[in-house]
Scaffold this motif. Structure first.
Motif, mmCIF file in Angstrom:
data_model
loop_
_atom_site.group_PDB
_atom_site.id
_atom_site.type_symbol
_atom_site.label_atom_id
_atom_site.label_comp_id
_atom_site.label_asym_id
_atom_site.label_seq_id
_atom_site.Cartn_x
_atom_site.Cartn_y
_atom_site.Cartn_z
ATOM 1 N N LYS A 9 -54.869 -51.917 -9.368
ATOM 2 C CA LYS A 9 -55.775 -51.119 -10.169
ATOM 3 C C LYS A 9 -56.301 -51.910 -11.358
ATOM 4 O O LYS A 9 -57.485 -51.884 -11.702
ATOM 5 C CB LYS A 9 -55.050 -49.853 -10.651
ATOM 6 N N LYS A 10 -55.415 -52.670 -11.974
ATOM 7 C CA LYS A 10 -55.804 -53.488 -13.112
ATOM 8 C C LYS A 10 -56.825 -54.543 -12.690
ATOM 9 O O LYS A 10 -57.797 -54.810 -13.386
ATOM 10 C CB LYS A 10 -54.566 -54.156 -13.714
ATOM 11 N N ASP A 11 -56.610 -55.164 -11.524
ATOM 12 C CA ASP A 11 -57.535 -56.175 -11.028
ATOM 13 C C ASP A 11 -58.905 -55.576 -10.749
ATOM 14 O O ASP A 11 -59.936 -56.219 -10.955
ATOM 15 C CB ASP A 11 -56.989 -56.815 -9.751
ATOM 16 N N ARG A 12 -58.886 -54.310 -10.234
ATOM 17 C CA ARG A 12 -60.147 -53.647 -9.941
ATOM 18 C C ARG A 12 -60.951 -53.442 -11.216
ATOM 19 O O ARG A 12 -62.150 -53.676 -11.266
ATOM 20 C CB ARG A 12 -59.882 -52.297 -9.265
ATOM 21 N N LYS A 13 -60.284 -53.042 -12.282
ATOM 22 C CA LYS A 13 -60.961 -52.830 -13.550
ATOM 23 C C LYS A 13 -61.504 -54.137 -14.100
ATOM 24 O O LYS A 13 -62.594 -54.197 -14.652
ATOM 25 C CB LYS A 13 -60.004 -52.188 -14.565
ATOM 26 N N ALA A 14 -60.709 -55.188 -13.930
ATOM 27 C CA ALA A 14 -61.155 -56.488 -14.418
ATOM 28 C C ALA A 14 -62.426 -56.911 -13.701
ATOM 29 O O ALA A 14 -63.335 -57.487 -14.282
ATOM 30 C CB ALA A 14 -60.060 -57.531 -14.222
ATOM 31 N N GLY A 15 -62.486 -56.608 -12.391
ATOM 32 C CA GLY A 15 -63.670 -56.988 -11.625
ATOM 33 C C GLY A 15 -64.893 -56.193 -12.006
ATOM 34 O O GLY A 15 -66.020 -56.604 -11.749
ATOM 35 N N GLN A 16 -64.651 -55.003 -12.628
ATOM 36 C CA GLN A 16 -65.767 -54.157 -13.024
ATOM 37 C C GLN A 16 -66.274 -54.463 -14.424
ATOM 38 O O GLN A 16 -67.235 -53.870 -14.885
ATOM 39 C CB GLN A 16 -65.341 -52.686 -12.946
ATOM 40 N N ARG A 17 -65.612 -55.383 -15.108
ATOM 41 C CA ARG A 17 -66.058 -55.714 -16.457
ATOM 42 C C ARG A 17 -67.469 -56.275 -16.408
ATOM 43 O O ARG A 17 -67.838 -57.022 -15.509
ATOM 44 C CB ARG A 17 -65.126 -56.751 -17.086
ATOM 45 N N LYS A 18 -68.227 -55.907 -17.408
ATOM 46 C CA LYS A 18 -69.613 -56.359 -17.481
ATOM 47 C C LYS A 18 -69.665 -57.863 -17.687
ATOM 48 O O LYS A 18 -69.040 -58.401 -18.595
ATOM 49 C CB LYS A 18 -70.326 -55.641 -18.625
ATOM 50 N N GLN A 19 -70.414 -58.531 -16.821
ATOM 51 C CA GLN A 19 -70.548 -59.969 -16.931
ATOM 52 C C GLN A 19 -71.496 -60.302 -18.081
ATOM 53 O O GLN A 19 -72.475 -59.602 -18.317
ATOM 54 C CB GLN A 19 -71.104 -60.545 -15.625
ATOM 55 N N PRO A 20 -71.195 -61.376 -18.819
ATOM 56 C CA PRO A 20 -72.099 -61.760 -19.910
ATOM 57 C C PRO A 20 -73.458 -62.152 -19.348
ATOM 58 O O PRO A 20 -73.562 -62.679 -18.235
ATOM 59 C CB PRO A 20 -71.383 -62.964 -20.541
ATOM 60 N N PRO A 21 -74.529 -61.871 -20.080
ATOM 61 C CA PRO A 21 -75.863 -62.227 -19.588
ATOM 62 C C PRO A 21 -76.025 -63.735 -19.499
ATOM 63 O O PRO A 21 -75.378 -64.480 -20.243
ATOM 64 C CB PRO A 21 -76.792 -61.628 -20.654
ATOM 65 N N PRO A 22 -76.859 -64.195 -18.596
ATOM 66 C CA PRO A 22 -77.080 -65.640 -18.491
ATOM 67 C C PRO A 22 -77.781 -66.152 -19.740
ATOM 68 O O PRO A 22 -78.459 -65.383 -20.441
ATOM 69 C CB PRO A 22 -77.974 -65.768 -17.256
#
Length: 294
Positions: free
Chosen positions: A3-16
């Motif tokens: 579950k923790k990994d799933r949340k980490a994957g959903q974190r907003k990626q920084p803009p390019p």
């Protein structure tokens, strides 16, 4: 853990980085009609947000300029050259006023390239450009540049077409040598809309304080808009290289233009990461001697 990994994957990626968003692809034909001159790629959502972003941007730019200049005193030969090109009223002068105002003027070298003088015409076209380059530690700003010699020269047929064709290669070699010698080249095309240019020209006519910025020849040049667009498309295509890429900045919204160019300069200066030089003297000994003098 899953579950923790799933949340980490959903974190907003920084803009390019903005220089990735605005950089024109190398070696690909350019169609300016496919770019929206009112767009705000990667930018604040509105004018208020852009203005709020200016003070922290200005502080970081000033600090990096100070470090760049200081590093040159210890032999660092790096410098930055901002080249501004665009149709009439696209905001080259406004950019210099609002963006370069963040810097210490003593570390900047601003040059506007106008119609060549008789002396300049007696030399190869890059001669006057070489004379205006920034020194180590400086930030140079060109209001127009060597590209006038493949833009207006093409539209107005001021030189034979065979000579014009050779100039693109000469410009590329010139910029490659500059990059090899520590010049970070930031080439910005201010992409202005056709209707927006008309509105800005009318505004100049409606304001007596702006009449000095208007010339009846502006109307003639506006009639040549398709020719100038074609000349720009060719220059952007032929002269966008890994050593000196072109960045297309939508210029209808002045607040976005100023924010975008400030951000582009910030990203390039941060990549250089200039450092204050270490003292070449005994700091503590100098402190002791100074305090002993009373």
């Amino acid at each position: 853990m899953a579950k923790k990994d799933r949340k980490a994957g959903q974190r907003k990626q920084p803009p390019p980085p903005l220089r990735e968003l605005l950089r024109l692809p190398e070696g690909e034909p350019v169609d300016l009609s496919s770019y929206d001159s009112r767009a705000i790629p990667g930018g604040p959502e509105n004018k208020a947000a852009a203005l709020a972003a200016v003070p922290p941007l200005a502080q970081r730019l000033a600090g990096l300029q100070d470090r760049l200049y200081a590093a040159s005193t210890a032999g660092d030969r790096r410098r930055v050259l901002l080249i501004l090109q665009g149709m009439d009223t696209s905001g080259k002068g406004g950019t210099i006023k609002h963006v370069i105002g963040h810097f210490n003027p003593s570390g900047c070298r601003v040059r506007a390239f106008k119609t060549p003088t008789p002396e300049e015409r007696s030399h190869p076209f890059l001669w006057r450009v070489r004379r205006a380059l920034p020194e180590p530690g400086e930030i140079g700003i060109f209001d127009r540049s060597q590209y006038e010699d493949v833009l207006i020269a093409r539209v107005r047929e001021l030189v034979p077409r065979r000579d014009l064709g050779r100039r693109y290669g000469q410009i590329n070699r010139f910029e490659e040598v500059l990059a090899e010698n520590g010049v970070t080249i930031v080439k910005v095309f201010l992409h202005l809309g056709h209707d927006e240019q008309r509105d800005r020209l009318v505004a100049r006519l409606d304001n007596p304080d702006k009449h000095w910025k208007f010339s009846p020849s502006d109307i003639e040049d506006r009639a040549l808009w398709p020719d100038y667009r074609e000349a720009y498309e060719l220059a952007l295509y032929r002269c966008s290289t890994s050593a000196a890429p072109w960045y297309l900045v939508p210029a209808d919204r002045k607040w976005y233009r100023n924010w975008a160019i400030s951000t582009l300069l910030l990203e390039h200066l941060e990549a250089l990461d200039p450092a204050y030089p270490e003292a070449d003297f005994d700091v503590e000994e100098c402190r002791r001697e100074l305090l002993e003098t009373g």
